[in-house]
Design a protein around this motif. Sequence first.
Motif: not given
Length: 296
Positions: A201-204, A170-177, A192-193, A1-2
């Motif tokens: 940057e913008f996270c929407d 890519f964002g979080g854990n790519q293996e559990s994308f 994704f963010c 979480m960001i």
Amino acid sequence: MIDKTTQPNRIFPEPHPITEDTELNEPTLGLQAQDLASFLGDTGQPSELKDAVDNVPEVRVMKLASFRLSNGNTVEFVGLPEIGEIGYTEIGKSGKSKPTFSLDRNFTTLEQFLILSPESTSIPRMLLEFDSPDNKDVLIAARTRDVVDAIPETIEVKVDRLVLPSQPAFGGNQESFDWDCSKGASEFEQSFCNGSGAIVEFCDPGRWETLIRNSWNGKWHKCKYSFALAAVCQDYADVTHYWWNGTSWRPRYEATIPAGYWMWSRYKGIGKYRRRVKYNTVWQKGYLRAYTAFHN
């Protein structure tokens, strides 16, 4: 979480509540006619930068190469010779596939092309002219190939045969994308963010029908990159990158995403411009979630 409290350049607007039944369609990439005036409007930016539609020479968008991956993803490379830019776009089905490459601003489109294509494949000339890397190994590999203006046929790629470099998730854990339309804003944010050193940057992660993001965070930034990622539910959506030519916002390229798919696109040039990305659901019957970043 960001941690939103430690992200001064990130903006988290309120979502638009929308609900409809999801309908899945096949992904498509392609140029579309631009009604520029309909895209332009008051975005809360300084009045001297209000958009104008002037007699400015059009920028050509040339398709350089396209790929169809065995996991269902589609990839397209385009070139904009008048302004020295290269675009990379990838579409995949939400919950079924993940992006082939991470959000790494140092990862050039030439490197992406070399990884995706067989060694016998020629290289589109603009990839060498506008986005050549500093990596000597990449340049040596590129010199072994012929150079052409463009590759007209779609190249088929088996994903399990790709040799991908070590890259951040890519964002979080790519293996559990595994984000899809059944999941919500927090899951989108985790998947994704990830700014990866973005200037703005913008996270929407909320539900949006229409969204405009600029390289602005209290002041304008001239950037070499614009990056956009969108996941679409219950509607088609268009994503358009723009550049400010001094008098008006000019569209680079527009791609259409169907419901139940994600798309990420990156435009990188040899020059720095004020940049904009616009997201728009086609029928305003569904919604999209988005992440936007601008880099140097």
